[in-house]
Design an enzyme around this catalytic site. Structure first.
Site, PDB file in Angstrom:
ATOM      1  N   GLU A 423       6.067 -22.247 -33.944  1.00 47.29           N
ATOM      2  CA  GLU A 423       4.725 -22.840 -33.829  1.00 47.29           C
ATOM      3  C   GLU A 423       4.552 -23.815 -34.991  1.00 47.29           C
ATOM      4  O   GLU A 423       3.796 -23.581 -35.928  1.00 47.29           O
ATOM      5  CB  GLU A 423       3.619 -21.777 -33.811  1.00 47.29           C
ATOM      6  CG  GLU A 423       3.627 -20.769 -34.935  1.00 47.29           C
ATOM      7  CD  GLU A 423       2.362 -19.908 -34.928  1.00 47.29           C
ATOM      8  OE1 GLU A 423       1.307 -20.388 -34.474  1.00 47.29           O
ATOM      9  OE2 GLU A 423       2.442 -18.761 -35.382  1.00 47.29           O
ATOM     10  N   GLU A 432       3.525 -32.271 -38.371  1.00 48.05           N
ATOM     11  CA  GLU A 432       3.934 -31.257 -39.349  1.00 48.05           C
ATOM     12  C   GLU A 432       5.454 -31.087 -39.346  1.00 48.05           C
ATOM     13  O   GLU A 432       5.986 -30.073 -39.791  1.00 48.05           O
ATOM     14  CB  GLU A 432       3.209 -29.938 -39.077  1.00 48.05           C
ATOM     15  CG  GLU A 432       1.710 -30.033 -39.364  1.00 48.05           C
ATOM     16  CD  GLU A 432       0.968 -28.717 -39.221  1.00 48.05           C
ATOM     17  OE1 GLU A 432       1.631 -27.658 -39.143  1.00 48.05           O
ATOM     18  OE2 GLU A 432      -0.272 -28.746 -39.180  1.00 48.05           O
TER      19      GLU A 432
END
Length: 625
Positions: A423, A432
């Site tokens: 995740e 990210e």
């Protein structure tokens, strides 16, 4: 929705403001809007004889009629309607300037929290100049600009006289001209007046992106229902509730038109409309207090997340259910029912955090009646404390989970995984550094192994939001150039915004990545069309991620995973507001750039004007590898 809305009363004049305020509060109103000076007291500053006579007359009521707290909290001062700072007649303009400064200065003396100006002309540059002169003084009240939703071609003035001074062009154009001229100041707000005629849907949505502080509702737009009770039409109700969702104050204006009921019936009806609004959604409940608040995107590769951050993500009721469903189907497809008791599936959770995906994997395996072995790989040594406690103490974890302290990109696995679970998605999908992380980890995934997620795509659309632009322009970034706040992406719960078109796909990444050599840089141009004349302040960023087959996570408005709140959208500002005409084209080019140490985005608005490349070489914002 149980919260009450703040409601005020607008009056054309008040001979006894103490009694007026007392009566209004007694009826349930919380403030009054009254002229600072009697509307018919047209002062003369350049006729020496008249000016001499007026010099010895009081300008208006004494400040002693109310206590300071009442002036500050319960009174909105209205600038005299005859003041015309943009008159083509020089004497009128100069006289208006003197009167305007006199009234604003008196409002400062009273310490009013806000004053209201009726904006009647698109040609308002001199008004903007004089407003800007005052708001540079911190003692000046916030300025509410009163604008109707649609033009009042034949308007009645405060005393019932016909007033043909208001122009009939688009009121939004008037407002936008003034606001842009005042550099989109946060101290200039909108008092938007509801009208009997309403704009189309796009016209209403355009106003929802503006800094509306108050919605003015004339008593003339109320109609009587079968019980002779004043109500709003169903269309007007929806408009009012749309602005209530933006936490605006309501102002009732006009005389008592429905004598069969008391005046505060209007107030009671507005509170009734508020109470009938839908209950907050999970994302609204979760994000309360963070609406339109700019936050720096997380950089989990560079910074270790805190316990509280993990806790917020773990509260999401939807995300882990979808992950669990994806893992269940992947395990079931990987191992047939005949092999269920003999074949072990190796699941590696990379970036395990505090273990929610590990637990989801174990629950999925139990549901599928399959045997699994789980590796939990995490580089954050503080999160490892939680993982090791779970591995030792949790009955579900004990003996089935191996905790690994390592960066997934450098860990040397002793065996290969059937399923790689992560995740690592950010608000813009790849921001990210999920591509870089998973490309590094895929070496310990079997050739026919499954990655969850298997792909993700960033989405983009232009937006209008003076509020977000003002916040970005005032953002202070140490050791960066002065405009760096307008070249930096932010994570933000979007509320007071207007999306100018539907989001369109930008960059897509697939896992496992079979590209040779692997290249995660990207370059793409996207075009949009604005349905109304609008002002562009930046772009909203979303993502769509396919976890496994038809199971997906999405923050894109049209396909948003219902109830999921782990990600707020991203906001990517532009250096200056740009006006786009009705049905005008908005084109932007985006780059995803990379160096051995960093990843960053660059973007360039090319239509309707070229603003140059934002964040070149990552000089305002980079994501550290």
């Amino acid at each position: 929705m149980s919260e009450r809305v703040i409601i005020g009363r607008d009056l054309c004049n008040s001979s006894d403001i103490s009694k007026t305020l007392s009566d209004a509060i007694g009826k349930g109103f919380e403030f009054v809007c009254v002229p600072l000076v009697h509307p018919r007291f047209k002062r003369e500053f350049f006729n020496s004889e008249t000016a001499l006579k007026e010099r010895f007359l009081p300008l208006t009521r004494s400040d002693l009629t109310l206590i300071s707290q009442e002036w500050n909290s319960n009174v909105v001062g209205k600038i005299s309607p005859w003041i015309d700072l943009d008159s083509k007649i020089e004497h009128v303009r100069l006289n208006s300037e003197k009167a305007f400064h006199e009234e604003v200065n008196y409002a400062q003396h009273l310490a009013l929290s806000c004053i209201m100006i009726d904006l009647k002309k698109r040609n308002c540059l001199n008004l903007a100049k004089n407003v800007l002169q005052h708001i540079s003084n911190k003692l000046t009240p916030t300025i509410w600009i009163r604008v109707p939703l649609v033009s009042r071609s034949r308007n009645m003035n405060l005393f019932g006289d016909e007033d043909l001074t208001e122009e009939t062009e688009d009121p939004w154009d008037r407002w936008n001209t003034l606001h842009l001229t005042c550099s989109t100041s946060k101290r200039i707000r909108l008092a938007l007046e509801l009208t009997a005629d309403l704009p189309d849907t796009e016209g209403i949505l355009r106003w929802t992106g503006e800094p509306v502080n108050a919605l003015i509702i004339p008593t003339s737009v109320f109609i009587l229902n079968k019980a002779n009770y004043p109500v709003l039409s169903s269309v007007h109700q929806k408009v009012v509730q749309k602005f209530m969702a933006l936490n605006v104050q309501i102002i009732i204006t006009g005389y008592h038109r429905h004598s069969v009921v008391s005046f505060n019936t209007y107030l009671q009806y507005i509170q009734h409309l508020k109470s009938k609004m839908p209950a907050p959604t999970p994302i609204e409940e979760h994000s309360k207090g963070f609406e339109d608040y700019l936050q720096d995107p997380l950089q989990p590769l560079m910074d270790n997340l805190e316990s509280g951050t993990y806790e917020v993500f773990e509260k999401d009721p939807i995300k882990y259910k979808l992950y669990q469903e994806a893992i269940y189907h992947a395990i079931s497809d990987r191992v047939t029912a005949d092999e269920a008791d003999t074949r072990e599936t190796v699941v590696m959770v990379v970036g395990a955090g505090r273990g929610p995906l590990v637990t989801a994997s174990l629950i999925a395996a139990k549901r599928a009646r399959r045997i699994i072995k789980v590796y939990a790989i995490e580089k954050n040594k503080n999160a490892l404390v939680t993982l090791r406690n779970l591995a030792a103490d949790d009955e579900m974890w004990r003996g089935r989970v191996t905790v690994i302290s390592s960066d997934m990109r450098t860990w040397e696995a002793t065996e290969k995984a059937d399923i790689l679970v992560s995740e690592l998605l950010g608000s813009f999908g790849d921001n990210e550094l999920s591509p870089e992380c998973l490309d590094g980890a895929q070496r310990f995934l079997k050739n026919d192994g499954i990655s969850i997620p298997e792909s993700y795509t960033s989405y983009l659309c232009p937006l209008s939001s003076p509020k977000l632009f003002a916040a970005s322009s005032s953002a202070s970034l140490p050791f960066k150039h002065p405009q760096s706040g307008l070249e930096t992406p932010y994570v933000v719960r979007l509320l007071n915004v207007n999306l100018l078109d539907k989001p369109k796909p930008l960059f897509t990444f697939h896992h496992p990545n079979h590209q040779k050599p692997i290249d995660n840089t990207r370059y793409k141009s996207v075009s949009f069309r604005s349905p109304k004349k609008s002002t562009i302040h930046g772009f909203a960023g979303y993502f769509f991620s396919t976890l496994y087959k038809d199971i997906y996570l999405s923050t894109v408005p049209e396909s948003h995973s219902e109830g999921m709140f782990s990600w707020f959208p991203m906001f990517l500002p532009i250096r200056q507001p740009v006006v786009v005409e009705e049905n005008g084209t908005i084109s932007v080019t985006f780059w995803r750039c990379q160096s051995p140490r960093d990843v960053w985005y660059e973007w360039c608005l090319t239509e309707p004007v070229n603003l140059g490349i934002h964040n070149p070489q990552g000089n305002a914002y980079k994501i550290g590898l």
